[in-house]
Design a protein around this motif. Structure first.
Motif, PDB file in Angstrom:
ATOM      1  N   VAL A 421       0.867  -1.174   0.000  1.00  0.00           N
ATOM      2  CA  VAL A 421       0.000   0.000   0.000  1.00  0.00           C
ATOM      3  C   VAL A 421       0.908   1.229   0.000  1.00  0.00           C
ATOM      4  O   VAL A 421       1.767   1.354   0.873  1.00  0.00           O
ATOM      5  N   PRO A 422       0.734   2.165  -0.948  1.00  0.00           N
ATOM      6  CA  PRO A 422       1.692   3.260  -1.071  1.00  0.00           C
ATOM      7  C   PRO A 422       1.447   4.447  -0.139  1.00  0.00           C
ATOM      8  O   PRO A 422       2.244   5.366  -0.131  1.00  0.00           O
ATOM      9  N   TYR A 423       0.366   4.434   0.649  1.00  0.00           N
ATOM     10  CA  TYR A 423      -0.012   5.651   1.372  1.00  0.00           C
ATOM     11  C   TYR A 423       0.120   5.505   2.881  1.00  0.00           C
ATOM     12  O   TYR A 423      -0.039   4.420   3.439  1.00  0.00           O
ATOM     13  N   ASP A 424       0.395   6.659   3.530  1.00  0.00           N
ATOM     14  CA  ASP A 424       0.344   6.792   4.975  1.00  0.00           C
ATOM     15  C   ASP A 424       0.011   8.251   5.302  1.00  0.00           C
ATOM     16  O   ASP A 424      -0.292   9.043   4.411  1.00  0.00           O
ATOM     17  N   ARG A 425       0.051   8.614   6.569  1.00  0.00           N
ATOM     18  CA  ARG A 425      -0.367   9.961   6.979  1.00  0.00           C
ATOM     19  C   ARG A 425       0.535  11.067   6.435  1.00  0.00           C
ATOM     20  O   ARG A 425       0.126  12.223   6.365  1.00  0.00           O
ATOM     21  N   SER A 426       1.746  10.738   6.067  1.00  0.00           N
ATOM     22  CA  SER A 426       2.666  11.767   5.571  1.00  0.00           C
ATOM     23  C   SER A 426       2.180  12.395   4.268  1.00  0.00           C
ATOM     24  O   SER A 426       2.621  13.485   3.898  1.00  0.00           O
ATOM     25  N   ALA A 433      -0.032  21.857   2.267  1.00  0.00           N
ATOM     26  CA  ALA A 433       0.806  22.941   1.755  1.00  0.00           C
ATOM     27  C   ALA A 433       0.217  23.566   0.499  1.00  0.00           C
ATOM     28  O   ALA A 433       0.456  24.743   0.202  1.00  0.00           O
ATOM     29  N   ALA A 434      -0.568  22.788  -0.252  1.00  0.00           N
ATOM     30  CA  ALA A 434      -1.140  23.297  -1.503  1.00  0.00           C
ATOM     31  C   ALA A 434      -2.207  24.359  -1.261  1.00  0.00           C
ATOM     32  O   ALA A 434      -2.422  25.221  -2.122  1.00  0.00           O
ATOM     33  N   VAL A 435      -2.869  24.327  -0.120  1.00  0.00           N
ATOM     34  CA  VAL A 435      -3.971  25.262   0.134  1.00  0.00           C
ATOM     35  C   VAL A 435      -3.492  26.708   0.208  1.00  0.00           C
ATOM     36  O   VAL A 435      -3.961  27.564  -0.559  1.00  0.00           O
ATOM     37  N   PRO A 436      -2.549  27.061   1.094  1.00  0.00           N
ATOM     38  CA  PRO A 436      -2.092  28.454   1.118  1.00  0.00           C
ATOM     39  C   PRO A 436      -1.377  28.874  -0.162  1.00  0.00           C
ATOM     40  O   PRO A 436      -1.481  30.023  -0.591  1.00  0.00           O
ATOM     41  N   ALA A 437      -0.657  27.945  -0.799  1.00  0.00           N
ATOM     42  CA  ALA A 437       0.050  28.278  -2.034  1.00  0.00           C
ATOM     43  C   ALA A 437      -0.930  28.689  -3.125  1.00  0.00           C
ATOM     44  O   ALA A 437      -0.717  29.678  -3.843  1.00  0.00           O
ATOM     45  N   GLY A 463       5.038  28.377  -6.170  1.00  0.00           N
ATOM     46  CA  GLY A 463       6.108  27.450  -5.845  1.00  0.00           C
ATOM     47  C   GLY A 463       6.811  27.798  -4.547  1.00  0.00           C
ATOM     48  O   GLY A 463       7.117  26.914  -3.739  1.00  0.00           O
ATOM     49  N   ALA A 464       7.052  29.092  -4.302  1.00  0.00           N
ATOM     50  CA  ALA A 464       7.752  29.519  -3.086  1.00  0.00           C
ATOM     51  C   ALA A 464       6.914  29.253  -1.840  1.00  0.00           C
ATOM     52  O   ALA A 464       7.423  28.753  -0.826  1.00  0.00           O
ATOM     53  N   VAL A 465       5.621  29.589  -1.885  1.00  0.00           N
ATOM     54  CA  VAL A 465       4.751  29.359  -0.729  1.00  0.00           C
ATOM     55  C   VAL A 465       4.594  27.860  -0.463  1.00  0.00           C
ATOM     56  O   VAL A 465       4.607  27.416   0.694  1.00  0.00           O
ATOM     57  N   TYR A 466       4.458  27.085  -1.514  1.00  0.00           N
ATOM     58  CA  TYR A 466       4.318  25.634  -1.366  1.00  0.00           C
ATOM     59  C   TYR A 466       5.562  25.035  -0.715  1.00  0.00           C
ATOM     60  O   TYR A 466       5.471  24.236   0.238  1.00  0.00           O
ATOM     61  N   ALA A 467       6.741  25.427  -1.205  1.00  0.00           N
ATOM     62  CA  ALA A 467       7.987  24.910  -0.632  1.00  0.00           C
ATOM     63  C   ALA A 467       8.147  25.357   0.822  1.00  0.00           C
ATOM     64  O   ALA A 467       8.583  24.580   1.684  1.00  0.00           O
ATOM     65  N   GLY A 468       7.790  26.616   1.108  1.00  0.00           N
ATOM     66  CA  GLY A 468       7.892  27.110   2.474  1.00  0.00           C
ATOM     67  C   GLY A 468       6.970  26.365   3.423  1.00  0.00           C
ATOM     68  O   GLY A 468       7.359  26.034   4.558  1.00  0.00           O
ATOM     69  N   LEU A 470       5.836  23.302   3.074  1.00  0.00           N
ATOM     70  CA  LEU A 470       6.381  21.954   3.272  1.00  0.00           C
ATOM     71  C   LEU A 470       7.503  21.969   4.297  1.00  0.00           C
ATOM     72  O   LEU A 470       7.613  21.072   5.146  1.00  0.00           O
ATOM     73  N   PHE A 471       8.343  22.995   4.225  1.00  0.00           N
ATOM     74  CA  PHE A 471       9.459  23.103   5.161  1.00  0.00           C
ATOM     75  C   PHE A 471       8.940  23.257   6.593  1.00  0.00           C
ATOM     76  O   PHE A 471       9.468  22.649   7.531  1.00  0.00           O
ATOM     77  N   LEU A 472       7.905  24.075   6.758  1.00  0.00           N
ATOM     78  CA  LEU A 472       7.337  24.284   8.092  1.00  0.00           C
ATOM     79  C   LEU A 472       6.675  23.018   8.631  1.00  0.00           C
ATOM     80  O   LEU A 472       6.753  22.728   9.837  1.00  0.00           O
ATOM     81  N   PHE A 473       6.027  22.270   7.766  1.00  0.00           N
ATOM     82  CA  PHE A 473       5.362  21.042   8.201  1.00  0.00           C
ATOM     83  C   PHE A 473       6.367  19.934   8.511  1.00  0.00           C
ATOM     84  O   PHE A 473       6.045  18.986   9.214  1.00  0.00           O
ATOM     85  N   GLY A 474       7.576  20.030   7.962  1.00  0.00           N
ATOM     86  CA  GLY A 474       8.604  19.034   8.226  1.00  0.00           C
ATOM     87  C   GLY A 474       8.592  17.899   7.219  1.00  0.00           C
ATOM     88  O   GLY A 474       7.624  17.698   6.483  1.00  0.00           O
TER      89      GLY A 474
END
Length: 506
Positions: A421-426, A433-437, A463-468, A470-474
């Motif tokens: 199964v390829p999915y988990d909570r991560s 991250a896609a929502v604010p971007a 792209g910048a907001v999405y990457a940022g 992701l960085f905040l979420f870890g």
């Protein structure tokens, strides 16, 4: 536990493929913009339809031997016996070339008949040079598979993502300046395919081990490859049914607009090709040796990264499709809604990971074939149901709906047959991250800027907001390890990193 060497191999191959893919995308878009603006939707539509027909033969002409070389060539290469590898590669190249010559000759002889069937008189002269290109295209795919089976990522990436689009752009611009016609573009395309085949074969033979030992022909090569050939044709047909049905039922202008929208949407699908550079032969190796835990960990990692990379691309095409298409010419902007629907379908394709490739490399050739038959049947049924009433929009809905349905079925089959199964909570992190971007990029007040400048700013901000975010979420530990390996590969050095902690998946 998954050793760091597996992450490094996938990350290095995928990083090279993504870097090459970025360059390929820029070159391909430049090629399509130049051709589309010069020929207009009608002329571009004739070229798109002709390529759909000729490439269908090219996909069939390799007889599925690229899959065979990936599976059996990977196993033979790891055996350490050069003769075994050559016993796989040699028959595969010869078989593909002979089948391509036969298929191309048949298409060239019947070009006028095909044009009559589609009721497009200008189609015949365009098909002839594309028919000549058929054996070049099919054999090149087998040669690239040979490089990948040896664990080499750089050379097949260079062939497909750098050399091919560069030569195509150069020959295409030269041809369109001299003679602005779809036929001239077809001759330029043929010259490109021949050139790329020669260069790829040279790169391959530089690496193929020299030996005087003669090994018996690899048993099962053709019996495995031929069903995969039919599967390959079905998959390609699935991806082109809308072009072919539109070619019969709609004017070439509609075909041209849909062709541009679909070519933009499959940028997402190119991410799958990037990771498959080393993922496919690795799957064959892991499954053959029974290392299912390692296969499971790699499967999860690859799928998560595919979704993470594909989501912002999909958002750009959904939110700013009209601006993107206007670059090709004002008439093409009518395909914005179709582009959004196609992009969402491709996101599902990316987000379901590499289930189709995993099935094939694990030896489920017949099941893969049945899935493709179902895919084709569903695609044709939806095309015939939706295109007559909704035209361009119906074609997009049919494409995305059939793609989504079959990929969800494949996930269920992989779970049943392999327990994977390829999915988990991560997977929630890139979605969050896609929502604010999306909101920030969409709400920017840029109406005073020209279309291209506004588009560039919005894409950059998204792209910048999405990457940022992701960085905040870890990130997962395994993801940080893969990122480190990928960056090291791009910088041309080794990634000396601690082993991956497999508990990240548990």
């Amino acid at each position: 536990m998954v050793g760091s060497k597996h992450a490094k191999r996938i990350a290095g191959g995928a990083a090279l493929a993504l870097a090459g893919g970025g360059l390929s995308f820029v070159l391909s878009i430049a090629y399509q913009v130049v051709i589309a603006r010069r020929l207009g939707p009608g002329g571009f539509g004739v070229l798109v339809l002709a390529l759909a027909i000729s490439n269908l033969l090219a996909e069939a002409s390799d007889l599925g031997l690229d899959y065979g070389v990936l599976r059996f060539g990977s196993i033979a290469h790891r055996s350490g016996e050069p003769g075994r590898f050559r016993s796989v590669l040699g028959p595969a190249l010869r078989g593909s070339a002979l089948a391509g010559i036969a298929g191309g000759a048949a298409l060239a002889a019947g070009a006028a008949v095909v044009a009559h069937l589609f009721n497009k008189p200008t189609l015949g002269p365009v098909l002839v040079p594309l028919a000549i290109s058929v054996p070049f295209t099919g054999t090149t795919e087998v040669a690239r598979a040979g490089l990948r089976a040896m664990g080499n990522a750089a050379r097949p990436v260079a062939s497909s993502s750098v050399i091919a689009p560069s030569v195509r752009l150069a020959t295409g611009v030269w041809a369109i300046v001299l003679v602005p016609s779809a036929q001239a573009m077809a001759w330029a395309y043929m010259a490109t395919e021949a050139t790329v085949l020669v260069i790829t074969l040279v790169m391959l033979w530089q690496l193929v081990p020299r030996t005087h030992e003669r090994a018996a022909r690899w048993k099962g090569l053709f019996s495995f490859s031929l069903p995969m050939s039919l599967n390959r044709v079905l998959l390609y047909s699935n991806n082109q049914t809308e072009i072919l049905v539109l070619g019969i039922l709609a004017p070439t202008v509609t075909v041209g607009i849909f062709g541009v929208a679909r070519r933009l949407s499959v940028l997402l699908g190119a991410l799958l090709a990037s990771v498959s550079i080393l993922f496919n032969p690795m799957v064959a190796d892991f499954h053959h040796s029974g290392r299912m835990q390692e296969l499971d960990h790699v499967f999860k990692t690859v799928t998560r990264w595919l979704l993470t990379l594909g989501l912002p691309v999909c958002l750009v095409e959904v939110l700013f499709g009209s601006d993107i298409l206007r670059v090709f010419g004002k008439e093409f902007s009518h395909g914005a809604v179709a582009l959004a629907i196609l992009a969402l379908g491709q996101l599902v394709n990316v987000g379901t990971g590499t289930v189709s490739n995993l099935q094939a490399m694990a030896g489920y050739a017949k099941l893969t074939l049945l899935n493709s038959l179902l895919f084709l049947s569903l695609s044709i049924a939806l095309d015939l149901l939706l295109i007559p009433s909704f035209g361009l929009l119906g074609a997009a809905i049919a494409n995305s709906s059939s793609l989504t349905a079959v990929n969800l079925l494949r996930i269920w089959q992989i779970r049943r047959n392999l327990g994977l199964v390829p999915y988990d909570r991560s997977f929630l992190r890139p979605i969050a991250a896609a929502v604010p971007a999306s909101l920030v990029a969409w709400l920017l007040p840029l109406s005073h800027l020209p279309n291209v400048a506004s588009l560039a700013v919005r894409v950059s901000v998204l792209g910048a907001v999405y990457a940022g975010a992701l960085f905040l979420f870890g990130f997962e530990q395994v993801d940080r390890e893969i990122a480190r390996a990928a960056l090291a590969r791009l910088r041309g050095r080794r990634a000396d990193s601690p082993p991956i902690d497999s508990s990240a998946y548990e």
